[in-house]
Design a protein around this motif. Sequence first.
Motif, PDB file in Angstrom:
ATOM      1  N   THR A   1       0.831  -1.202   0.000  1.00 37.60           N
ATOM      2  CA  THR A   1       0.000   0.000   0.000  1.00 37.60           C
ATOM      3  C   THR A   1       0.863   1.247   0.000  1.00 37.60           C
ATOM      4  O   THR A   1       0.558   2.237  -0.684  1.00 37.60           O
ATOM      5  N   THR A   2       1.955   1.229   0.748  1.00 38.55           N
ATOM      6  CA  THR A   2       2.861   2.380   0.766  1.00 38.55           C
ATOM      7  C   THR A   2       3.401   2.658  -0.626  1.00 38.55           C
ATOM      8  O   THR A   2       3.460   3.812  -1.072  1.00 38.55           O
ATOM      9  N   LEU A   3       3.780   1.606  -1.345  1.00 29.26           N
ATOM     10  CA  LEU A   3       4.258   1.777  -2.712  1.00 29.26           C
ATOM     11  C   LEU A   3       3.172   2.389  -3.594  1.00 29.26           C
ATOM     12  O   LEU A   3       3.420   3.376  -4.315  1.00 29.26           O
ATOM     13  N   VAL A   4       1.969   1.840  -3.533  1.00 31.30           N
ATOM     14  CA  VAL A   4       0.877   2.307  -4.379  1.00 31.30           C
ATOM     15  C   VAL A   4       0.574   3.788  -4.129  1.00 31.30           C
ATOM     16  O   VAL A   4       0.344   4.560  -5.075  1.00 31.30           O
ATOM     17  N   LEU A   5       0.607   4.207  -2.873  1.00 31.05           N
ATOM     18  CA  LEU A   5       0.256   5.590  -2.554  1.00 31.05           C
ATOM     19  C   LEU A   5       1.323   6.583  -2.997  1.00 31.05           C
ATOM     20  O   LEU A   5       1.080   7.795  -3.006  1.00 31.05           O
ATOM     21  N   HIS A   6       2.492   6.079  -3.365  1.00 30.68           N
ATOM     22  CA  HIS A   6       3.515   6.949  -3.950  1.00 30.68           C
ATOM     23  C   HIS A   6       3.297   7.175  -5.444  1.00 30.68           C
ATOM     24  O   HIS A   6       3.880   8.103  -6.018  1.00 30.68           O
ATOM     25  N   LEU A   7       2.514   6.334  -6.081  1.00 32.82           N
ATOM     26  CA  LEU A   7       2.434   6.365  -7.535  1.00 32.82           C
ATOM     27  C   LEU A   7       1.702   7.581  -8.067  1.00 32.82           C
ATOM     28  O   LEU A   7       1.917   7.984  -9.213  1.00 32.82           O
ATOM     29  N   ASN A   8       0.796   8.167  -7.272  1.00 31.60           N
ATOM     30  CA  ASN A   8       0.214   9.438  -7.711  1.00 31.60           C
ATOM     31  C   ASN A   8       0.313  10.519  -6.647  1.00 31.60           C
ATOM     32  O   ASN A   8      -0.449  11.471  -6.639  1.00 31.60           O
ATOM     33  N   GLY A   9       1.303  10.374  -5.768  1.00 35.64           N
ATOM     34  CA  GLY A   9       1.652  11.471  -4.881  1.00 35.64           C
ATOM     35  C   GLY A   9       0.825  11.607  -3.626  1.00 35.64           C
ATOM     36  O   GLY A   9       0.925  12.626  -2.929  1.00 35.64           O
ATOM     37  N   ILE A  10       0.004  10.602  -3.288  1.00 33.87           N
ATOM     38  CA  ILE A  10      -0.716  10.666  -2.014  1.00 33.87           C
ATOM     39  C   ILE A  10       0.285  10.615  -0.856  1.00 33.87           C
ATOM     40  O   ILE A  10       0.139  11.290   0.153  1.00 33.87           O
ATOM     41  N   LEU A  11       1.338   9.787  -1.031  1.00 32.95           N
ATOM     42  CA  LEU A  11       2.473   9.794  -0.116  1.00 32.95           C
ATOM     43  C   LEU A  11       3.702  10.317  -0.856  1.00 32.95           C
ATOM     44  O   LEU A  11       3.829  10.149  -2.075  1.00 32.95           O
ATOM     45  N   GLY A  12       4.598  10.919  -0.127  1.00 32.77           N
ATOM     46  CA  GLY A  12       5.838  11.424  -0.714  1.00 32.77           C
ATOM     47  C   GLY A  12       6.799  11.810   0.390  1.00 32.77           C
ATOM     48  O   GLY A  12       6.538  11.627   1.574  1.00 32.77           O
ATOM     49  N   GLY A  13       7.926  12.356  -0.016  1.00 33.63           N
ATOM     50  CA  GLY A  13       8.891  12.838   0.962  1.00 33.63           C
ATOM     51  C   GLY A  13       9.972  11.855   1.324  1.00 33.63           C
ATOM     52  O   GLY A  13      10.846  12.163   2.145  1.00 33.63           O
ATOM     53  N   GLY A  14       9.930  10.660   0.741  1.00 33.13           N
ATOM     54  CA  GLY A  14      10.986   9.692   1.008  1.00 33.13           C
ATOM     55  C   GLY A  14      12.143   9.860   0.035  1.00 33.13           C
ATOM     56  O   GLY A  14      12.270  10.884  -0.649  1.00 33.13           O
ATOM     57  N   ARG A  15      12.990   8.851  -0.052  1.00 33.18           N
ATOM     58  CA  ARG A  15      14.110   8.876  -0.991  1.00 33.18           C
ATOM     59  C   ARG A  15      13.750   8.098  -2.251  1.00 33.18           C
ATOM     60  O   ARG A  15      12.877   7.241  -2.238  1.00 33.18           O
ATOM     61  N   GLY A  16      14.464   8.394  -3.332  1.00 30.62           N
ATOM     62  CA  GLY A  16      14.219   7.714  -4.591  1.00 30.62           C
ATOM     63  C   GLY A  16      13.295   8.511  -5.485  1.00 30.62           C
ATOM     64  O   GLY A  16      12.861   9.618  -5.143  1.00 30.62           O
ATOM     65  N   THR A  17      12.995   7.952  -6.648  1.00 29.69           N
ATOM     66  CA  THR A  17      12.162   8.649  -7.629  1.00 29.69           C
ATOM     67  C   THR A  17      11.067   7.743  -8.158  1.00 29.69           C
ATOM     68  O   THR A  17      11.223   6.524  -8.247  1.00 29.69           O
ATOM     69  N   VAL A  18       9.948   8.366  -8.518  1.00 29.55           N
ATOM     70  CA  VAL A  18       8.855   7.697  -9.223  1.00 29.55           C
ATOM     71  C   VAL A  18       8.546   8.555 -10.438  1.00 29.55           C
ATOM     72  O   VAL A  18       8.356   9.772 -10.310  1.00 29.55           O
ATOM     73  N   ARG A  19       8.490   7.934 -11.617  1.00 33.13           N
ATOM     74  CA  ARG A  19       8.162   8.659 -12.842  1.00 33.13           C
ATOM     75  C   ARG A  19       7.051   7.938 -13.582  1.00 33.13           C
ATOM     76  O   ARG A  19       7.036   6.707 -13.656  1.00 33.13           O
TER      77      ARG A  19
END
Length: 272
Positions: free
Chosen positions: A67-85
């Motif tokens: 779920t943490t991964l999924v919520l990064h995919l459209n910016g609901i979660l952010g602020g960690g390290r690494g990149t999502v494009r």
Amino acid sequence: MTTVDADAARTGTPAGASAAAPDAGSLSVEGLAFAYPDGHQALFGVDLAVGRGERVAILGPNGAGKTTLVLHLNGILGGGRGTVRVGGLPVEKKNLKEIRRRVGIVFQDPDDQLFMPTVREDVAFGPATTGLRGEELAARVGKALGQVGMAEFADRPPHHLSFGQRRRVAVATVLAMEPEILVLDEPSSNLDPAARRELADILRSLDVTTLMVTHDLPYALELCPRSVVLSEGVVAADGPTQALLCDDTLMSEHRLELPFGFDPRSVVVPAR
């Protein structure tokens, strides 16, 4: 799930692809690490590339970081390290409006996404927030409802529908945004066998890159040629779904269990 998060969800590079000419609908996650404010580290450096038109299952035990991964995919979660494009566009604050058009998330509970008086208004909500009006909006809504077989229910209150019908409407609210990537969280949960089959038929018919987070391993095998096993915040395996489900050691090590009597070796997987 707040209304803001529901709006974010609905409005929401394969390896070797050129950054100068990214493939529309592609997803690239590189070195994604994330810890929650309480200090719990959920992701420890996830790398994932999904190409245009792929259907990929995200598998793993509870607490694996799915779920943490999924919520990064459209910016609901952010602020960690690494990149999502997404299609080469970084998921960051200045791009969130476009990212949330490109990536739509369908949550496990459709009631997290359905809050308007009628089905039609729910499906129109996302496109209307982007400025769509009149005949163009009506056509977008009609197309999305047609894709999920719910056009005849357009004027019904969502709470008068069955659970399976509400899930299909939730999918339509995301499809109405014409996303490049569709993310589904446990799409088969709480569905009876007929509704489960109907949803599978719908998902197979869509021309959209699809990521499916699921504990339903037979459903993953039915719909997704490729699976990624996430375990303890890292990618533990990535390959053909049938091969992964037939790997007894892998399954045992990462707490993945098949239903009693189900043998993935006996399933004839059609050519994709």
